[in-house]
Design a protein around this motif. Structure first.
Motif, PDB file in Angstrom:
ATOM      1  N   PHE A   1       0.835  -1.197   0.000  1.00  0.00           N
ATOM      2  CA  PHE A   1       0.000   0.000   0.000  1.00  0.00           C
ATOM      3  C   PHE A   1       0.870   1.246   0.000  1.00  0.00           C
ATOM      4  CE2 PHE A   1       0.743   1.333   4.344  1.00  0.00           C
ATOM      5  CZ  PHE A   1       1.156   0.166   4.965  1.00  0.00           C
ATOM      6  N   LEU A   2       0.241   2.322  -0.468  1.00  0.00           N
ATOM      7  CA  LEU A   2       0.835   3.649  -0.426  1.00  0.00           C
ATOM      8  C   LEU A   2      -0.267   4.664  -0.170  1.00  0.00           C
ATOM      9  CD1 LEU A   2       3.287   3.709  -3.499  1.00  0.00           C
ATOM     10  CD2 LEU A   2       3.939   3.819  -1.100  1.00  0.00           C
ATOM     11  N   ARG A   3       0.120   5.803   0.353  1.00  0.00           N
ATOM     12  CA  ARG A   3      -0.821   6.899   0.545  1.00  0.00           C
ATOM     13  C   ARG A   3      -0.249   8.146  -0.104  1.00  0.00           C
ATOM     14  NH1 ARG A   3      -2.369  10.396   5.845  1.00  0.00           N
ATOM     15  NH2 ARG A   3      -4.622  10.652   5.509  1.00  0.00           N
ATOM     16  N   LEU A   4      -0.935   8.632  -1.108  1.00  0.00           N
ATOM     17  CA  LEU A   4      -0.529   9.852  -1.789  1.00  0.00           C
ATOM     18  C   LEU A   4      -1.236  11.048  -1.171  1.00  0.00           C
ATOM     19  CD1 LEU A   4      -0.628   8.761  -5.548  1.00  0.00           C
ATOM     20  CD2 LEU A   4       1.167   8.410  -3.842  1.00  0.00           C
ATOM     21  N   SER A   5      -0.535  12.170  -1.167  1.00  0.00           N
ATOM     22  CA  SER A   5      -1.109  13.419  -0.684  1.00  0.00           C
ATOM     23  C   SER A   5      -1.009  14.474  -1.776  1.00  0.00           C
ATOM     24  CB  SER A   5      -0.363  13.909   0.554  1.00  0.00           C
ATOM     25  OG  SER A   5      -0.402  12.963   1.593  1.00  0.00           O
TER      26      SER A   5
ATOM     27  N   LYS B   1       0.956   5.058 -22.388  1.00  0.00           N
ATOM     28  CA  LYS B   1      -0.503   5.028 -22.317  1.00  0.00           C
ATOM     29  C   LYS B   1      -1.063   6.432 -22.111  1.00  0.00           C
ATOM     30  CE  LYS B   1      -1.028   0.301 -20.614  1.00  0.00           C
ATOM     31  NZ  LYS B   1      -1.702  -0.557 -19.602  1.00  0.00           N
ATOM     32  N   GLU B   2      -2.359   6.568 -22.379  1.00  0.00           N
ATOM     33  CA  GLU B   2      -3.025   7.829 -22.152  1.00  0.00           C
ATOM     34  C   GLU B   2      -3.237   8.054 -20.654  1.00  0.00           C
ATOM     35  OE1 GLU B   2      -3.069   8.898 -25.947  1.00  0.00           O
ATOM     36  OE2 GLU B   2      -4.244  10.066 -24.517  1.00  0.00           O
ATOM     37  N   ARG B   3      -3.380   9.311 -20.281  1.00  0.00           N
ATOM     38  CA  ARG B   3      -3.714   9.625 -18.901  1.00  0.00           C
ATOM     39  C   ARG B   3      -5.117   9.105 -18.620  1.00  0.00           C
ATOM     40  NH1 ARG B   3      -2.598  15.620 -16.741  1.00  0.00           N
ATOM     41  NH2 ARG B   3      -0.564  14.962 -17.513  1.00  0.00           N
ATOM     42  N   GLU B   4      -5.310   8.498 -17.459  1.00  0.00           N
ATOM     43  CA  GLU B   4      -6.609   7.941 -17.139  1.00  0.00           C
ATOM     44  C   GLU B   4      -7.088   8.381 -15.759  1.00  0.00           C
ATOM     45  OE1 GLU B   4      -6.563   3.673 -17.042  1.00  0.00           O
ATOM     46  OE2 GLU B   4      -5.168   3.573 -15.354  1.00  0.00           O
ATOM     47  N   PHE B   5      -8.388   8.404 -15.625  1.00  0.00           N
ATOM     48  CA  PHE B   5      -9.024   8.776 -14.374  1.00  0.00           C
ATOM     49  C   PHE B   5      -8.815   7.697 -13.327  1.00  0.00           C
ATOM     50  CE2 PHE B   5     -12.121  10.384 -11.507  1.00  0.00           C
ATOM     51  CZ  PHE B   5     -12.926   9.335 -11.116  1.00  0.00           C
ATOM     52  N   VAL B   6      -8.555   8.114 -12.083  1.00  0.00           N
ATOM     53  CA  VAL B   6      -8.426   7.179 -10.963  1.00  0.00           C
ATOM     54  C   VAL B   6      -9.579   7.373  -9.982  1.00  0.00           C
ATOM     55  CG1 VAL B   6      -7.020   6.477  -8.993  1.00  0.00           C
ATOM     56  CG2 VAL B   6      -5.922   7.089 -11.178  1.00  0.00           C
TER      57      VAL B   6
ATOM     58  N   LYS C   1     -11.704   0.380  -7.808  1.00  0.00           N
ATOM     59  CA  LYS C   1     -12.783   0.295  -6.816  1.00  0.00           C
ATOM     60  C   LYS C   1     -12.512  -0.823  -5.825  1.00  0.00           C
ATOM     61  CE  LYS C   1     -16.708   2.187  -9.359  1.00  0.00           C
ATOM     62  NZ  LYS C   1     -17.965   1.877 -10.095  1.00  0.00           N
ATOM     63  N   GLY C   2     -12.717  -0.528  -4.579  1.00  0.00           N
ATOM     64  CA  GLY C   2     -12.493  -1.508  -3.532  1.00  0.00           C
ATOM     65  C   GLY C   2     -11.052  -1.573  -3.049  1.00  0.00           C
ATOM     66  N   ARG C   3     -10.143  -0.916  -3.782  1.00  0.00           N
ATOM     67  CA  ARG C   3      -8.731  -0.912  -3.378  1.00  0.00           C
ATOM     68  C   ARG C   3      -8.243   0.488  -3.023  1.00  0.00           C
ATOM     69  NH1 ARG C   3      -4.872  -2.183  -6.928  1.00  0.00           N
ATOM     70  NH2 ARG C   3      -6.052  -1.498  -8.763  1.00  0.00           N
ATOM     71  N   PHE C   4      -8.742   1.477  -3.734  1.00  0.00           N
ATOM     72  CA  PHE C   4      -8.305   2.858  -3.520  1.00  0.00           C
ATOM     73  C   PHE C   4      -9.426   3.656  -2.858  1.00  0.00           C
ATOM     74  CE2 PHE C   4      -5.076   3.267  -7.279  1.00  0.00           C
ATOM     75  CZ  PHE C   4      -4.449   2.112  -6.869  1.00  0.00           C
ATOM     76  N   SER C   5      -9.055   4.625  -2.067  1.00  0.00           N
ATOM     77  CA  SER C   5     -10.055   5.529  -1.502  1.00  0.00           C
ATOM     78  C   SER C   5      -9.484   6.935  -1.383  1.00  0.00           C
ATOM     79  CB  SER C   5     -10.540   5.029  -0.134  1.00  0.00           C
ATOM     80  OG  SER C   5      -9.490   5.047   0.807  1.00  0.00           O
ATOM     81  N   ILE C   6     -10.357   7.911  -1.565  1.00  0.00           N
ATOM     82  CA  ILE C   6      -9.964   9.318  -1.509  1.00  0.00           C
ATOM     83  C   ILE C   6     -10.608   9.973  -0.294  1.00  0.00           C
ATOM     84  CG2 ILE C   6     -10.177  11.558  -2.656  1.00  0.00           C
ATOM     85  CD1 ILE C   6     -10.124  10.138  -5.299  1.00  0.00           C
ATOM     86  N   SER C   7      -9.847  10.786   0.377  1.00  0.00           N
ATOM     87  CA  SER C   7     -10.377  11.597   1.459  1.00  0.00           C
ATOM     88  C   SER C   7      -9.902  13.028   1.263  1.00  0.00           C
ATOM     89  CB  SER C   7      -9.940  11.046   2.814  1.00  0.00           C
ATOM     90  OG  SER C   7      -8.539  10.969   2.912  1.00  0.00           O
TER      91      SER C   7
ATOM     92  N   ILE D   1      -6.031  16.628  -0.416  1.00  0.00           N
ATOM     93  CA  ILE D   1      -6.673  15.346  -0.596  1.00  0.00           C
ATOM     94  C   ILE D   1      -5.648  14.229  -0.478  1.00  0.00           C
ATOM     95  CG2 ILE D   1      -8.568  16.184  -2.026  1.00  0.00           C
ATOM     96  CD1 ILE D   1      -7.113  14.945  -4.452  1.00  0.00           C
ATOM     97  N   TYR D   2      -6.146  13.057  -0.175  1.00  0.00           N
ATOM     98  CA  TYR D   2      -5.304  11.877  -0.027  1.00  0.00           C
ATOM     99  C   TYR D   2      -5.854  10.757  -0.914  1.00  0.00           C
ATOM    100  CZ  TYR D   2      -3.991  14.375   4.208  1.00  0.00           C
ATOM    101  OH  TYR D   2      -3.579  15.326   5.090  1.00  0.00           O
ATOM    102  N   LEU D   3      -4.959   9.935  -1.378  1.00  0.00           N
ATOM    103  CA  LEU D   3      -5.337   8.739  -2.114  1.00  0.00           C
ATOM    104  C   LEU D   3      -4.708   7.548  -1.407  1.00  0.00           C
ATOM    105  CD1 LEU D   3      -6.737   7.488  -4.612  1.00  0.00           C
ATOM    106  CD2 LEU D   3      -4.531   7.661  -5.799  1.00  0.00           C
ATOM    107  N   GLN D   4      -5.527   6.793  -0.714  1.00  0.00           N
ATOM    108  CA  GLN D   4      -5.062   5.579  -0.052  1.00  0.00           C
ATOM    109  C   GLN D   4      -5.165   4.440  -1.048  1.00  0.00           C
ATOM    110  OE1 GLN D   4      -3.815   5.146   3.165  1.00  0.00           O
ATOM    111  NE2 GLN D   4      -3.352   3.077   2.470  1.00  0.00           N
ATOM    112  N   MET D   5      -4.039   3.829  -1.335  1.00  0.00           N
ATOM    113  CA  MET D   5      -3.996   2.759  -2.326  1.00  0.00           C
ATOM    114  C   MET D   5      -3.581   1.463  -1.642  1.00  0.00           C
ATOM    115  SD  MET D   5      -2.191   4.802  -5.496  1.00  0.00           S
ATOM    116  CE  MET D   5      -0.609   4.917  -4.684  1.00  0.00           C
ATOM    117  N   ASN D   6      -4.487   0.518  -1.603  1.00  0.00           N
ATOM    118  CA  ASN D   6      -4.245  -0.782  -0.975  1.00  0.00           C
ATOM    119  C   ASN D   6      -4.207  -1.880  -2.021  1.00  0.00           C
ATOM    120  OD1 ASN D   6      -4.344   0.454   1.596  1.00  0.00           O
ATOM    121  ND2 ASN D   6      -6.560   0.206   1.678  1.00  0.00           N
ATOM    122  N   ASN D   7      -3.625  -3.000  -1.640  1.00  0.00           N
ATOM    123  CA  ASN D   7      -3.543  -4.151  -2.540  1.00  0.00           C
ATOM    124  C   ASN D   7      -3.068  -3.726  -3.925  1.00  0.00           C
ATOM    125  OD1 ASN D   7      -3.780  -6.783  -3.447  1.00  0.00           O
ATOM    126  ND2 ASN D   7      -5.965  -6.594  -3.922  1.00  0.00           N
TER     127      ASN D   7
END
Length: 126
Positions: free
Chosen positions: A17-21, A43-48, A64-70, A78-84
């Motif tokens: 996992f990683l957490r982006l800020s 590749k093209e830029r894509e929506f997360v 979906k089910g792996r990443f979450s934004i707060s 904002i944060y992007l929590q990326m799991n698995n």
């Protein structure tokens, strides 16, 4: 001058996992959507994912089910929590702001986002 600065990228093994800020400065974005996009080599830029100022979130099916934004509205952060994490998540991740966002249905289209950060590299090894 608006500036978005991402941090938290790095090298991680699959399943990790990683957490982006992302911190925005130069303007208050309390009624904007803030989102994440990514671009893998060749590749093209894509929506997360994205989050509206009301806290409504939308995600790409691939995360979906792996990443979450707060979001911390008061701090334009904002944060992007990326799991698995998977090797296919390897990309440069960009933070972006859509000042004219629908508060209940934030856009997934990159052209709707006016402000962008420089990106942070995420590499997932298998």
């Amino acid at each position: 001058q608006v500036q978005l600065v991402e941090s938290g990228g790095g090298l991680v093994q699959a399943g990790g996992f990683l957490r982006l800020s992302c911190v925005a400065s130069g303007r208050t974005f309390t009624r904007s959507a803030m989102g994440w996009f990514r671009q893998a080599p060749g590749k093209e830029r894509e929506f997360v994912g994205t989050i509206s100022w009301r806290g409504v979130t939308r995600y790409a099916d691939s995360v979906k089910g792996r990443f979450s934004i707060s979001r911390l509205k008061a701090e334009n952060t904002i944060y992007l929590q990326m799991n698995n994490l998977k090797p296919e998540d390897t990309a440069v991740y960009y933070c972006a702001v859509d000042p004219g966002s629908d508060s209940f249905y934030p856009s997934v289209v990159s052209e709707e986002y006016d402000y962008w950060g420089q990106g942070t590299q995420v590499t997932v090894s298998s």
